[in-house]
Design an enzyme around this catalytic site. Structure first.
Site, mmCIF file in Angstrom:
data_model
loop_
_atom_site.group_PDB
_atom_site.id
_atom_site.type_symbol
_atom_site.label_atom_id
_atom_site.label_comp_id
_atom_site.label_asym_id
_atom_site.label_seq_id
_atom_site.Cartn_x
_atom_site.Cartn_y
_atom_site.Cartn_z
ATOM 1 N N ARG A 78 54.402 57.214 46.341
ATOM 2 C CA ARG A 78 54.318 55.805 46.752
ATOM 3 C C ARG A 78 55.678 55.155 46.632
ATOM 4 O O ARG A 78 56.311 55.228 45.581
ATOM 5 C CB ARG A 78 53.337 55.037 45.882
ATOM 6 C CG ARG A 78 51.953 55.511 46.121
ATOM 7 C CD ARG A 78 50.937 54.565 45.559
ATOM 8 N NE ARG A 78 49.656 55.256 45.576
ATOM 9 C CZ ARG A 78 48.630 54.925 44.821
ATOM 10 N NH1 ARG A 78 48.720 53.898 43.992
ATOM 11 N NH2 ARG A 78 47.506 55.592 44.907
ATOM 12 N N SER A 87 47.017 52.879 48.232
ATOM 13 C CA SER A 87 45.831 52.388 47.534
ATOM 14 C C SER A 87 45.750 50.872 47.474
ATOM 15 O O SER A 87 45.692 50.207 48.490
ATOM 16 C CB SER A 87 45.797 53.015 46.135
ATOM 17 O OG SER A 87 44.636 52.641 45.461
ATOM 18 N N HIS A 88 45.814 50.346 46.252
ATOM 19 C CA HIS A 88 45.634 48.917 46.019
ATOM 20 C C HIS A 88 46.957 48.157 46.069
ATOM 21 O O HIS A 88 46.983 46.960 45.818
ATOM 22 C CB HIS A 88 45.001 48.748 44.645
ATOM 23 C CG HIS A 88 45.754 49.539 43.612
ATOM 24 N ND1 HIS A 88 45.632 50.910 43.526
ATOM 25 C CD2 HIS A 88 46.661 49.175 42.691
ATOM 26 C CE1 HIS A 88 46.436 51.351 42.565
ATOM 27 N NE2 HIS A 88 47.076 50.319 42.057
ATOM 28 N N ASP A 95 39.213 48.303 47.160
ATOM 29 C CA ASP A 95 40.666 48.213 47.350
ATOM 30 C C ASP A 95 41.084 48.684 48.742
ATOM 31 O O ASP A 95 40.241 49.010 49.587
ATOM 32 C CB ASP A 95 41.402 48.987 46.247
ATOM 33 C CG ASP A 95 41.288 50.487 46.410
ATOM 34 O OD1 ASP A 95 40.311 50.951 47.016
ATOM 35 O OD2 ASP A 95 42.198 51.196 45.928
ATOM 36 N N ASP A 108 42.318 51.344 50.139
ATOM 37 C CA ASP A 108 41.892 52.630 50.708
ATOM 38 C C ASP A 108 40.440 52.971 50.376
ATOM 39 O O ASP A 108 39.977 54.070 50.680
ATOM 40 C CB ASP A 108 42.828 53.750 50.257
ATOM 41 C CG ASP A 108 42.771 53.995 48.760
ATOM 42 O OD1 ASP A 108 42.588 53.009 48.016
ATOM 43 O OD2 ASP A 108 42.909 55.151 48.330
ATOM 44 N N ASP A 145 38.705 53.414 47.490
ATOM 45 C CA ASP A 145 38.189 54.229 46.392
ATOM 46 C C ASP A 145 37.872 53.409 45.141
ATOM 47 O O ASP A 145 37.135 53.865 44.277
ATOM 48 C CB ASP A 145 39.114 55.424 46.072
ATOM 49 C CG ASP A 145 40.536 55.022 45.773
ATOM 50 O OD1 ASP A 145 40.841 53.816 45.837
ATOM 51 O OD2 ASP A 145 41.351 55.921 45.477
ATOM 52 N N ARG A 146 38.408 52.183 45.041
ATOM 53 C CA ARG A 146 38.093 51.364 43.856
ATOM 54 C C ARG A 146 36.972 50.379 44.142
ATOM 55 O O ARG A 146 36.784 49.973 45.293
ATOM 56 C CB ARG A 146 39.321 50.548 43.447
ATOM 57 C CG ARG A 146 40.435 51.398 42.938
ATOM 58 C CD ARG A 146 41.558 50.527 42.413
ATOM 59 N NE ARG A 146 42.552 51.378 41.782
ATOM 60 C CZ ARG A 146 43.492 50.968 40.968
ATOM 61 N NH1 ARG A 146 43.603 49.672 40.682
ATOM 62 N NH2 ARG A 146 44.342 51.806 40.440
ATOM 63 N N THR A 161 44.564 60.003 32.703
ATOM 64 C CA THR A 161 44.447 59.038 33.789
ATOM 65 C C THR A 161 44.730 59.704 35.135
ATOM 66 O O THR A 161 45.714 60.407 35.283
ATOM 67 C CB THR A 161 45.459 57.896 33.552
ATOM 68 O OG1 THR A 161 45.079 57.229 32.363
ATOM 69 C CG2 THR A 161 45.484 56.930 34.712
ATOM 70 N N GLU A 219 36.919 55.626 35.705
ATOM 71 C CA GLU A 219 38.100 55.150 35.001
ATOM 72 C C GLU A 219 37.967 53.640 34.839
ATOM 73 O O GLU A 219 37.350 52.972 35.675
ATOM 74 C CB GLU A 219 39.357 55.461 35.813
ATOM 75 C CG GLU A 219 39.640 56.922 35.988
ATOM 76 C CD GLU A 219 41.024 57.143 36.581
ATOM 77 O OE1 GLU A 219 41.964 57.316 35.800
ATOM 78 O OE2 GLU A 219 41.158 57.120 37.810
ATOM 79 N N SER A 250 40.045 51.609 35.483
ATOM 80 C CA SER A 250 40.805 50.953 36.549
ATOM 81 C C SER A 250 39.971 50.783 37.817
ATOM 82 O O SER A 250 40.479 50.957 38.908
ATOM 83 C CB SER A 250 42.048 51.775 36.845
ATOM 84 O OG SER A 250 41.683 53.124 37.120
ATOM 85 N N LYS A 303 37.323 59.053 43.848
ATOM 86 C CA LYS A 303 36.441 57.956 43.477
ATOM 87 C C LYS A 303 36.027 57.250 44.767
ATOM 88 O O LYS A 303 36.687 57.390 45.792
ATOM 89 C CB LYS A 303 37.117 57.014 42.493
ATOM 90 C CG LYS A 303 38.457 56.468 42.925
ATOM 91 C CD LYS A 303 39.118 55.774 41.749
ATOM 92 C CE LYS A 303 40.469 55.203 42.121
ATOM 93 N NZ LYS A 303 41.578 55.996 41.597
HETATM 94 C C1 G1P Z 1 46.271 53.694 38.263
HETATM 95 C C2 G1P Z 1 45.076 53.690 37.341
HETATM 96 C C3 G1P Z 1 44.436 55.059 37.317
HETATM 97 C C4 G1P Z 1 44.085 55.485 38.742
HETATM 98 C C5 G1P Z 1 45.302 55.390 39.641
HETATM 99 C C6 G1P Z 1 44.960 55.658 41.091
HETATM 100 O O1 G1P Z 1 47.222 54.609 37.801
HETATM 101 O O2 G1P Z 1 45.439 53.294 36.052
HETATM 102 O O3 G1P Z 1 43.301 55.018 36.514
HETATM 103 O O4 G1P Z 1 43.612 56.798 38.767
HETATM 104 O O5 G1P Z 1 45.862 54.085 39.551
HETATM 105 O O6 G1P Z 1 44.038 54.723 41.593
HETATM 106 P P1 G1P Z 1 48.508 54.141 36.965
HETATM 107 O O7 G1P Z 1 49.192 53.092 37.784
HETATM 108 O O8 G1P Z 1 47.981 53.548 35.698
HETATM 109 O O9 G1P Z 1 49.291 55.400 36.759
HETATM 110 ZN ZN ZN Z 2 42.708 53.167 45.963
#
Ligand code: G1P
Ligand code: ZN
Length: 559
Positions: free
Chosen positions: A23, A115-116, A287, A289, A291-292, A356, A375, A377, A388
């Protein structure tokens, strides 16, 4: 007939995939050959099986997805890939990619998402490789991709392939004497069909329409202008009979309409307020994409993801999929509060605690030992795919609500009464300067390892906590024995309360510090998490000296 062109290139630094893929800012990906290098490195990491293979390609609709889909088509053709399954207009949610890989038994897939993280020309983009089990590539594969990216000298491309992904259908090309096929597929159909197999749609529909109580159960589903929009439309409006008033922001936008598409109390405050001020029984947001998920009840009663996991674990029998497969074990990431552990213990199921990142759940699922995991998150999912799955989580909740005929809040109260409550909060300090944050982690780890730290007392707000365990979490995968070291600093106190500190692995610039706090109460279960945990938060700030190192006296996001 088109032919392969070999282009020479030089390595870029820093193409190391983080918690979930590579990313970076869009502008980083726009550098000459930056994206090409990384795509070639992904294909090279699969060099033994790439020729003649099929891959799934799609992303969350953010800025640059279409351009990168086009590059992947041309570079895949240059490397002997036989077929690509591409979502229409490049659109596929992350869980949908996972499902397609599994359903069509492909070599893997390339997911284009950050992602988010916000999108648009000034924000983030990301590329992630998923393997044939549908899950994010494990550490040994991402390390290999990274290693290849540091030594890359050329990539292979077929510049003459003109392939539009706007229309569903099969396009055939000749590359040298090979056939190359791009099949543009409906972005939502396979996934929606799968959800209809997993859940009892008529039952959920009847809940939404009032069911036994004869009073409509009003939902508000927020796609935050991310990729789930078309899936939400297909599932909630077309299948479950909800109306336009039950959904919001369901058109995927390249910049998510300026929103930060992360379903939490801060960035999804709009949804929280709408549910608070409206006549809604249930709210969910997803989110960028897909998955959240965030789940709230009437009056915006908030379900922490750790509790959401535990509640679902306790009610899986209401979901047809698990009636068929049976319930295997449960798992959570280490920083996630241990509410689900209590359900596992009561049900006599195996319980795993992994680092994680969703990639750590895959092996356990493949080995048939894991049905449901999550998780803190805002990630919840099951072994139906290897990512997820936000929409799955919302449908799972609606299944439980339909079966129990309770409100979200009633379900939680009942759960806490039965199992006690793991109060949990997470403080995020986003985009801090990197060096001081790294130093903070090093100093803290040193302090935690110094003699006398275990056994030391720390007080705040009239409460005293005595350190029982202090470590940097490491994990040995029970299936393949692979080891993941240094996954987060963890201080556990004698009463079981916990402080966890780690640096984010998904940010695109600077350092994001995550501070996780949790504490268990057997009977005092109806308090406010922020009040209950205030002394522990203070102790965490004292021990880590976080405010000094980050220069922040307030977190960016509190969950
Ligand atoms: C964050 C979340 C983690 C999740 C990941 C991808 O990662 O904390 O649980 O799997 O995003 O969605 P981090 O930014 O903490 O490494
Ligand atoms: Zn995501």
């Amino acid at each position: 007939m088109a032919s392969v062109v070999t282009v020479s290139t030089k390595p870029y630094e820093g193409q190391k995939p983080g918690t979930s893929g590579l990313r970076k800012k869009v502008k980083v990906f726009l550098q000459e050959n930056y994206t090409e290098n990384f795509i070639q490195s992904i294909l090279d990491a699969n060099k033994d099986s790439i020729v003649g293979s099929t891959l799934v390609v799609g992303g969350d609709g953010r800025y640059l997805v279409k351009e990168v889909v086009d590059k992947i088509i041309k570079i895949a053709a240059g490397n002997g890939v036989a077929k690509l399954l591409v979502g229409q207009n490049g659109i596929l949610s992350t869980p949908a990619v996972s499902h397609l890989i599994r359903k069509y038994k492909t070599l893997g897939g390339i997911v284009l998402t950050a992602s988010h993280n916000p999108g648009g020309i000034n924000n983030d983009f990301g590329i992630k490789f998923n393997c044939s089990n549908g899950g994010p590539a494990p550490d040994n594969t991402t390390n290999e991709i990274y290693k290849l990216s540091t030594a890359i000298s050329e990539y292979k491309i077929v510049p003459d392939i003109q392939c539009s992904v706007e229309k569903i259908g099969v396009q055939k090309f000749k590359v040298g004497d090979r056939d190359f096929v791009v099949e543009v597929i409906d972005s939502v159909k396979d996934y929606v069909d799968y959800m209809k197999e997993i859940f009892d749609f008529p039952k959920i529909k009847s809940l939404l329409q009032g069911g036994e109580k004869n009073k409509p159960f009003n939902v508000l589903i927020d796609s935050m202008n991310g990729v789930t929009g078309p899936y939400v439309k297909a599932i909630f409006i077309d299948e479950l009979g909800a109306s336009e008033e039950n959904v919001r922001r369901i058109v995927p936008l390249e910049d998510f309409g300026g929103a930060h598409p992360d379903p939490n109390l801060t960035y999804a405050a709009d949804l929280v307020n709408a549910v608070k001020n409206g006549d809604y029984d249930f709210g969910a947001a997803f989110d960028g994409d897909g998955d959240r998920n965030m789940i709230i009840g009437r009056d915006a009663f908030f379900v922490t993801p750790s509790d959401s996991l535990a509640v679902l674990a306790n009610h899986l029998q209401h979901i047809p999929y698990f009636q068929k497969t049976g319930v295997k074990g449960f798992a959570r990431s280490m920083p996630t509060a241990a509410a689900v552990d209590r359900v596992a213990a009561a049900a006599g199921k195996e319980m795993f605690q992994v680092p994680t990142g969703w990639k750590y759940f895959g092996n356990l699922m493949d080995a048939g030992r894991l049905s449901l995991c999550g998780e803190e998150s805002f990630g919840t999912g099951s072994d139906h795919v290897r990512e997820k799955d936000g929409l799955w989580a919302a449908l799972a909740w609606l299944s439980v609500l339909a079966a129990t005929q309770l409100s979200v809040q009633e379900i939680l109260s009942q759960h806490w009464k039965q199992f006690g409550r793991n109060y949990f909060t997470r403080y995020d300090y986003e985009e801090c300067p990197s060096d001081p944050c790294n130093e903070m982690m090093q100093e803290l780890e040193k302090k935690m390892g110094s003699s006398g730290f275990v056994g030391s007392s720390h007080s705040s707000g009239g409460k005293t906590y005595v350190v029982a365990v202090a470590d940097n979490f490491s994990y040995i995968d029970p299936v393949d024995q692979s080891v993941a070291m240094k996954q987060g600093l963890r201080i556990v106190f004698e009463d079981g309360s916990r402080i966890v500190l780690r640096l984010s692995g998904t940010g695109s610039s600077g350092a994001t510090v995550r501070l996780y706090i949790d504490s268990y109460e057997a009977s005092d279960v109806l308090g406010s998490a922020q009040e209950k945990l205030a002394p522990l938060i203070d102790v965490a700030l004292q021990i880590s000296q976080l405010q000094k190192y980050t220069g922040r006296d307030q977190p960016t996001v509190i969950t």
